[in-house]
Design an enzyme around this catalytic site. Structure first.
Site, PDB file in Angstrom:
ATOM      1  N   SER A 146       0.841  -1.187   0.000  1.00 32.81           N
ATOM      2  CA  SER A 146       0.000   0.000   0.000  1.00 32.81           C
ATOM      3  C   SER A 146       0.878   1.240   0.000  1.00 32.81           C
ATOM      4  CB  SER A 146      -0.899   0.018   1.243  1.00 32.81           C
ATOM      5  OG  SER A 146      -1.504   1.285   1.426  1.00 32.81           O
ATOM      6  N   TYR A 171      -0.832  -0.619  10.564  1.00 30.89           N
ATOM      7  CA  TYR A 171      -1.126  -1.025   9.192  1.00 30.89           C
ATOM      8  C   TYR A 171       0.006  -0.591   8.263  1.00 30.89           C
ATOM      9  CZ  TYR A 171      -3.264  -1.441   4.604  1.00 30.89           C
ATOM     10  OH  TYR A 171      -3.499  -1.771   3.291  1.00 30.89           O
TER      11      TYR A 171
END
EC number: 1.1.1.300
Length: 290
Positions: A146, A171
């Site tokens: 990501s 994350y």
């Protein structure tokens, strides 16, 4: 091709081609009933391009389903044992599953959930299937990261977030770990004819953000914005499909892609010493080394 609806983000399809009859494997989202989001969009595309895939059965006979929970090392080992016993070859492994900004919780093995699923589960899975990938060479590994990796750091003193927990930071850290893992794996696979690359899919309209609380009054506006500017799962899957099947990236390894193009990484994602240390610690955490 029909033009996308007005206001939709236009993402050109990436040119891909594949040799028929080559199997691929994807992972499902942990703790759910099946393959979701971009992974669900990737699976039907690989049989269409001549590859057998583990994913939702589209009636073509080219898809199969096997249970895999990346929040359980026991499940990962069982899945790999079954694959090694029943599949003579594996040409593409797509590490697609993930969990996003969940409340603090732990995996079956006691790891912080985001680090355990997004990094450690894929780390063990890939290592246990490396022998089959090497014997099937030329073969490919695709890792989904990501853009949010930019906001993460690897804190070796608290990888399990027991001292403090920030769901956004954790994350981002797991996605940075994906990139460091990819680059170190590429180094270790030199000369094997097995390549590994990592990508970011962009902002995709899936249920990955199911743990994010959006106020009820804001939801209509959020839904409108996501419909207008977020990628559909099919659009978000294009770079995964490209890296899995395109001849344009044959022999390319250790690179970072977005929208089917190579992109630059921040220096912290290219730190070889951090990548090697993370690899060594991960081996111990998942039980590959005692």
């Amino acid at each position: 091709n029909q033009a996308p609806p007005r206001g939709k983000l236009q993402v050109p399809a990436c040119p891909t081609r594949a040799v028929r009859g080559r199997p691929a494997a994807l992972q499902r989202s942990p703790r759910t009933g099946g393959l979701l989001g971009s992974g669900k969009a990737v699976a039907p595309e690989l049989p269409w391009r001549g590859r057998w895939a583990l994913g939702p059965d589209d009636g073509s006979g080219h898809c199969g389903v096997r249970e895999l929970d990346l929040a359980s090392l026991r499940s990962v080992r069982a899945f790999c044992q079954e694959m090694l016993q029943e599949e003579p070859r594996l040409d593409v492994l797509i590490n697609n599953a993930g969990i996003f900004q969940c409340p603090y919780m732990k995996t079956e093995d006691g790891f912080e959930m985001q680090f355990g699923v997004n990094h450690l589960g894929h780390f063990l899975l890939t290592n246990l299937l490396l022998g089959l990938l090497k014997s099937s060479a030329p073969s490919r590994i695709v890792v989904v990261s990501s853009k949010l990796y930019k906001y993460g750091d690897i804190n070796f003193d608290d990888l399990n977030s027991e001292q403090s927990y920030n769901k956004s930071f954790c994350y981002s850290r797991s996605k940075l770990a994906n990139i460091l893992f990819t680059r170190e794996l590429a180094r270790r696979l030199e000369g094997t004819n097995v390549t590994v690359n990592v990508l970011h899919p962009g902002i995709v309209r899936t249920n990955l953000g199911r743990h994010i609380h959006i106020p009820l009054l804001v939801k209509p506006l959020f839904n409108l914005v996501s419909w207008a500017f977020f990628k559909t799962p099919v659009e978000g899957a294009q770079t995964s499909i490209y890296l899995a099947s395109s001849p344009e990236v044959e022999g390319v390894s250790g690179r970072y892609f977005g929208d089917c193009k190579e992109e630059e990484l921040l220096p912290k994602a290219m730190d070889e010493s951090v990548a090697r240390k993370l690899w060594d610690i991960s081996e111990v955490m998942v039980g590959l080394l005692k």
